[in-house]
Design a protein around this motif. Structure first.
Motif, PDB file in Angstrom:
ATOM      1  N   LYS A  43       0.848  -1.189   0.000  1.00 53.40           N
ATOM      2  CA  LYS A  43       0.000   0.000   0.000  1.00 53.40           C
ATOM      3  C   LYS A  43       0.882   1.237   0.000  1.00 53.40           C
ATOM      4  N   TRP A  44       0.514   2.195  -0.855  1.00 56.18           N
ATOM      5  CA  TRP A  44       1.243   3.450  -0.972  1.00 56.18           C
ATOM      6  C   TRP A  44       0.283   4.606  -0.709  1.00 56.18           C
ATOM      7  N   GLU A  45       0.691   5.526   0.160  1.00 55.58           N
ATOM      8  CA  GLU A  45      -0.110   6.719   0.418  1.00 55.58           C
ATOM      9  C   GLU A  45       0.488   7.887  -0.352  1.00 55.58           C
ATOM     10  N   ILE A  46      -0.349   8.613  -1.047  1.00 54.63           N
ATOM     11  CA  ILE A  46       0.116   9.789  -1.771  1.00 54.63           C
ATOM     12  C   ILE A  46       0.319  10.916  -0.769  1.00 54.63           C
ATOM     13  N   VAL A  47       1.543  11.430  -0.728  1.00 51.70           N
ATOM     14  CA  VAL A  47       1.864  12.507   0.207  1.00 51.70           C
ATOM     15  C   VAL A  47       1.921  13.859  -0.481  1.00 51.70           C
ATOM     16  N   GLY A  48       1.882  13.863  -1.805  1.00 55.81           N
ATOM     17  CA  GLY A  48       1.867  15.127  -2.531  1.00 55.81           C
ATOM     18  C   GLY A  48       1.814  14.932  -4.024  1.00 55.81           C
ATOM     19  N   VAL A  49       1.280  15.938  -4.694  1.00 60.54           N
ATOM     20  CA  VAL A  49       1.256  15.982  -6.156  1.00 60.54           C
ATOM     21  C   VAL A  49       2.328  16.982  -6.577  1.00 60.54           C
ATOM     22  N   ARG A  50       3.172  16.604  -7.492  1.00 59.16           N
ATOM     23  CA  ARG A  50       4.268  17.477  -7.922  1.00 59.16           C
ATOM     24  C   ARG A  50       3.745  18.658  -8.747  1.00 59.16           C
ATOM     25  N   ASP A  51       4.401  19.797  -8.547  1.00 54.95           N
ATOM     26  CA  ASP A  51       4.026  21.033  -9.245  1.00 54.95           C
ATOM     27  C   ASP A  51       4.177  20.925 -10.759  1.00 54.95           C
ATOM     28  N   THR A  52       4.990  19.999 -11.204  1.00 53.24           N
ATOM     29  CA  THR A  52       5.232  19.834 -12.640  1.00 53.24           C
ATOM     30  C   THR A  52       4.192  18.948 -13.320  1.00 53.24           C
ATOM     31  N   SER A  53       3.195  18.489 -12.559  1.00 52.78           N
ATOM     32  CA  SER A  53       2.128  17.664 -13.140  1.00 52.78           C
ATOM     33  C   SER A  53       1.322  18.472 -14.150  1.00 52.78           C
ATOM     34  N   THR A  54       0.817  17.754 -15.154  1.00 50.65           N
ATOM     35  CA  THR A  54      -0.069  18.355 -16.150  1.00 50.65           C
ATOM     36  C   THR A  54      -1.303  17.468 -16.253  1.00 50.65           C
ATOM     37  N   GLU A  55      -2.261  17.867 -17.041  1.00 53.68           N
ATOM     38  CA  GLU A  55      -3.458  17.039 -17.239  1.00 53.68           C
ATOM     39  C   GLU A  55      -3.114  15.705 -17.902  1.00 53.68           C
ATOM     40  N   GLU A  56      -2.046  15.676 -18.710  1.00 50.19           N
ATOM     41  CA  GLU A  56      -1.653  14.458 -19.417  1.00 50.19           C
ATOM     42  C   GLU A  56      -0.647  13.612 -18.643  1.00 50.19           C
ATOM     43  N   LEU A  57       0.067  14.226 -17.677  1.00 49.09           N
ATOM     44  CA  LEU A  57       1.098  13.536 -16.924  1.00 49.09           C
ATOM     45  C   LEU A  57       0.963  13.926 -15.459  1.00 49.09           C
ATOM     46  N   TRP A  58       0.534  12.991 -14.625  1.00 48.16           N
ATOM     47  CA  TRP A  58       0.259  13.242 -13.216  1.00 48.16           C
ATOM     48  C   TRP A  58       1.374  12.614 -12.389  1.00 48.16           C
ATOM     49  N   LEU A  59       2.156  13.453 -11.705  1.00 50.82           N
ATOM     50  CA  LEU A  59       3.316  13.007 -10.939  1.00 50.82           C
ATOM     51  C   LEU A  59       3.045  13.181  -9.451  1.00 50.82           C
ATOM     52  N   VAL A  60       3.242  12.108  -8.685  1.00 49.35           N
ATOM     53  CA  VAL A  60       2.977  12.173  -7.255  1.00 49.35           C
ATOM     54  C   VAL A  60       4.134  11.567  -6.476  1.00 49.35           C
ATOM     55  N   ASP A  61       4.226  11.960  -5.202  1.00 47.84           N
ATOM     56  CA  ASP A  61       5.156  11.370  -4.264  1.00 47.84           C
ATOM     57  C   ASP A  61       4.356  10.475  -3.327  1.00 47.84           C
ATOM     58  N   VAL A  62       4.908   9.293  -3.029  1.00 49.84           N
ATOM     59  CA  VAL A  62       4.205   8.321  -2.190  1.00 49.84           C
ATOM     60  C   VAL A  62       5.135   7.795  -1.104  1.00 49.84           C
ATOM     61  N   ARG A  63       4.511   7.270  -0.065  1.00 46.66           N
ATOM     62  CA  ARG A  63       5.275   6.545   0.958  1.00 46.66           C
ATOM     63  C   ARG A  63       4.553   5.250   1.242  1.00 46.66           C
ATOM     64  N   ARG A  64       5.321   4.254   1.587  1.00 45.95           N
ATOM     65  CA  ARG A  64       4.762   2.929   1.866  1.00 45.95           C
ATOM     66  C   ARG A  64       4.066   2.953   3.219  1.00 45.95           C
ATOM     67  N   VAL A  65       2.886   2.347   3.280  1.00 46.36           N
ATOM     68  CA  VAL A  65       2.141   2.234   4.534  1.00 46.36           C
ATOM     69  C   VAL A  65       1.918   0.761   4.824  1.00 46.36           C
ATOM     70  N   GLN A  66       1.696   0.462   6.093  1.00 42.71           N
ATOM     71  CA  GLN A  66       1.524  -0.934   6.476  1.00 42.71           C
ATOM     72  C   GLN A  66       0.084  -1.263   6.721  1.00 42.71           C
TER      73      GLN A  66
END
Length: 66
Positions: A43-66
């Motif tokens: 399981k991965w929790e999204i901790v943020g969406v990167r500022d460089t994301s676009t409608e066609e390319l969605w970039l996120v940062d995740v951390r592993r959860v238990q």
């Protein structure tokens, strides 16, 4: 609905390693901070969406959860 599919890439926040790369994600849901993604047995929790994301390319940062 005229929305096109997008590419979703998730990076592990501690290492900046690419964890997930999904192509052609149908835009019925746009992943946001706080969402949890279950990929196989992890399981991965999204901790943020990167500022460089676009409608066609969605970039996120995740951390592993238990």
């Amino acid at each position: 609905m005229n929305e096109k599919a997008y590419r979703f890439i998730a990076y592990e926040v501690e290492t900046d390693a690419e964890i997930l790369d999904w192509r052609d994600v149908f835009p019925t849901h746009r992943f946001q901070r706080g969402d949890v993604i279950e990929e196989r047995d992890v399981k991965w929790e999204i901790v943020g969406v990167r500022d460089t994301s676009t409608e066609e390319l969605w970039l996120v940062d995740v951390r592993r959860v238990q």
